[in-house]
Design a protein around this motif. Sequence first.
Motif, PDB file in Angstrom:
ATOM      1  N   CYS A  13      71.938 -13.883 175.885  1.00 29.48           N
ATOM      2  CA  CYS A  13      71.909 -12.445 176.169  1.00 29.48           C
ATOM      3  C   CYS A  13      72.746 -11.688 175.138  1.00 29.48           C
ATOM      4  N   PHE A  15      74.335  -8.822 175.391  1.00 28.52           N
ATOM      5  CA  PHE A  15      75.268  -7.806 175.867  1.00 28.52           C
ATOM      6  C   PHE A  15      76.692  -8.349 176.033  1.00 28.52           C
ATOM      7  N   CYS A  16      77.099  -8.726 177.228  1.00 28.61           N
ATOM      8  CA  CYS A  16      78.537  -8.948 177.427  1.00 28.61           C
ATOM      9  C   CYS A  16      78.983 -10.352 177.034  1.00 28.61           C
ATOM     10  N   GLY A  19      77.885 -14.479 177.993  1.00 30.56           N
ATOM     11  CA  GLY A  19      77.057 -15.392 177.195  1.00 30.56           C
ATOM     12  C   GLY A  19      76.023 -16.137 178.010  1.00 30.56           C
ATOM     13  N   CYS A  20      75.281 -15.397 178.843  1.00 23.64           N
ATOM     14  CA  CYS A  20      74.249 -16.045 179.664  1.00 23.64           C
ATOM     15  C   CYS A  20      73.124 -16.559 178.772  1.00 23.64           C
ATOM     16  N   LEU A  46      71.338 -14.046 185.828  1.00 22.05           N
ATOM     17  CA  LEU A  46      71.393 -12.920 184.894  1.00 22.05           C
ATOM     18  C   LEU A  46      71.745 -11.665 185.671  1.00 22.05           C
ATOM     19  N   CYS A  47      72.352 -10.700 184.997  1.00 19.10           N
ATOM     20  CA  CYS A  47      72.534  -9.388 185.633  1.00 19.10           C
ATOM     21  C   CYS A  47      71.403  -8.473 185.192  1.00 19.10           C
ATOM     22  N   LYS A  49      71.281  -6.079 183.127  1.00 20.28           N
ATOM     23  CA  LYS A  49      71.142  -5.837 181.675  1.00 20.28           C
ATOM     24  C   LYS A  49      70.405  -7.002 181.010  1.00 20.28           C
ATOM     25  N   GLY A  50      70.824  -8.212 181.348  1.00 18.98           N
ATOM     26  CA  GLY A  50      70.170  -9.365 180.743  1.00 18.98           C
ATOM     27  C   GLY A  50      68.717  -9.485 181.170  1.00 18.98           C
ATOM     28  N   PRO A 195      78.988  -9.093 185.082  1.00 19.61           N
ATOM     29  CA  PRO A 195      78.451  -9.296 186.437  1.00 19.61           C
ATOM     30  C   PRO A 195      78.222 -10.762 186.803  1.00 19.61           C
ATOM     31  N   VAL A 196      77.787 -11.571 185.861  1.00 16.07           N
ATOM     32  CA  VAL A 196      77.555 -12.973 186.221  1.00 16.07           C
ATOM     33  C   VAL A 196      78.886 -13.692 186.437  1.00 16.07           C
TER      34      VAL A 196
END
Length: 697
Positions: A13, A15-16, A19-20, A46-47, A49-50, A195-196
Amino acid sequence: DSKDFDSETESVCPFCGVGCKVSLKVKDGKVKYVEGINGPANEGRLCVKGRFGFDYIHHSHRLTKPLIRREDAPAKGLNVHPDNWNEFFREASWDEAMAFAAGGLSGLRDQHGGKAVAGFGSAKCTNEEAYLFQKFIRQGFLHNNVDHCTRLCHASSVTALIENVGSGAVTATFNEIENADVAIIIGANPIENHPVAATYFKQFTKRGGKLIVMDPRGVGLRRFAEEMVQFRPGTDVSMLNAIMHVIVEEELYDSQYIHRWTENWEAEKAHLKDFSPEAMSEICGVSPDQLRRVARIFAGAEAGMIFWGMGVSQHIHGTDNSRCLISLALMTGNVGKPGAGLHPLRGQNNVQGASDAGLVPMFLPDYQSVMDDGIRKAFTDVWGAGDFSNEKGLTVTEIMDEAYAGNIKGMYIQGENPAMSDPDVEHARDALAKLEHLVVQDIFLTETANYADVILPASALYEKNGTVSNTNRQVQRVRPAVTPPGDAREDWKITVELAQRVGLNWDYGDVSEVFNEMKINMASLNNITWERLKTETITYPSLSETDPGQAIVFGDGFPRAEGRAKFTPASVIAPDESPDADYPMIMTTGRQLEHWHTGSMTRRSNVLDAVEPEANCSLHPKTLRRLGVEPGEHVRLSTRRGSIVIMARADRAVAEDMVFVPFAYVEAAANILTNPALDPYGKIPEFKFSAVKVEKA
Ligand code: SF4
């Protein structure tokens, strides 16, 4: 169903810092669907965003051709957008654009010296791209004026960690919380920003773990907390010192650990004498009873972790805040064992990796000092280059000041948006406007591109090959699921050609060659091979070619003199500006779940933009009533730097004298308001505390 797609590609991912790992499902050359897969940091989760924030990569606003500013273009800084860009720029071939970009930078170097040119790299790029970017400035311009957005997020945390435990990375992965009995989460809002990771924190409380949430805002995790400590903004040091005072007073500390693994304990102990809960309660607004309870819960646990975010780091006393958290962990013996550790939650998906790769002005890759002759020689031996400066370079905000003063005349900016992200952003915009030659490399016409002389179209993460490192020190491969649109190119390839054109003898056929060069002088990558990364996520340090990596470090000493960590006492420093009659309230900034940083990606993702389409701020319902403002109406926020008009929401979790402003919205840019005052050690701006006036608009 997999038969509905042409291909499926594993990546990470964008974004944050969690690291999903994701699987990207592609049909007709476009990513159509994103699914979480079984990475160690997300285990399939995933949240929002992901899951939904991927279609920005196919947005019609993507840059597809190099652009050169027209000779008859209007003044720099005017808003360039996809409908009017050709008033300002003309399309160019890569050959012409690269010649122009490189010629401008090398021309300034040859005329004024290398320090006339500086660089901002990106935590959204890969490790290999970050490494090449810092090498470009150091080898090509012989100085260290190269930085990236870590300066705006965890620079103070890293400064304190290197000073006191000898390494800037986390001492334990966030997953270690499953072995903890207690965890402090301070100055962070993981439900919205990580979030995750927050799902692991919630699970921890469900199995009986005690969560202590500390924040001036009542963040979402308070619902799961044993203690919610809502302290006055900017008073972290007084609160944390009071908690440690109790631990000393009641002898709750771990004498054996302190004796075996630390230094400077007596000085810390003596320093804490003056910070009784009764005295500090006046400052931080937390009752002495609660301060004592928190001290007993944390010190009384078998194993405790401390997580923190930008609420700790983005202050002029950000380094001192982190020093306190480190001291709290050390005195309770909570580093280097299961369920214990220090974990600054990283914001961007590769801010850890970009920092590790040397994209900072004071350190070469692996936090090796630029001031050490032997270390510089080790790099110049590999690079085959002349020696570069042994002076620490300038940081993001210092580079902007030098540009404003006319001393820095050219910049190469890759995937950063300082015209939105810097504090006191009008000053940053004026500085960009003064540059004689600005090369911007990005995927969209960002606000920073308004000031560019040449724009180089680059790649999104789902279009590139390489590695990234998450908040857990986990190195993972990213892979291209689709090709960049039009003539856009992978960032590392652009930097390589630019380097060749400013006269450097670079020759990389594949990104794996860059990774292998990094390994020569980065011990953190020992035993981590390109081959292994094809199938594995590896946490550094990895002790052998079969070791998946160490989730916990420093169980057998610290990378400091005699293997000891250090206590560094911290004193109370007031925020840089206090509320007064003209600006009576406190403004703090941050992110919200649906939007990412300056919004250039998430506001071009249909689902995310539909959920959260309008710039908004949050105020307590009583404050709204006092101002005569209904939720949904607009307020004007003014600070000593400027003012914005923004829609107001009611939020009981915000204190009555505060306003919370997300910084993702260009039409109401929070950083027009923020204070550029810097922490003297980490050089991080005070984003989290500005005196503000709030009025009905
Ligand atoms: Fe992406 Fe972070 Fe959400 Fe995971 S938690 S899906 S890395 S934004």
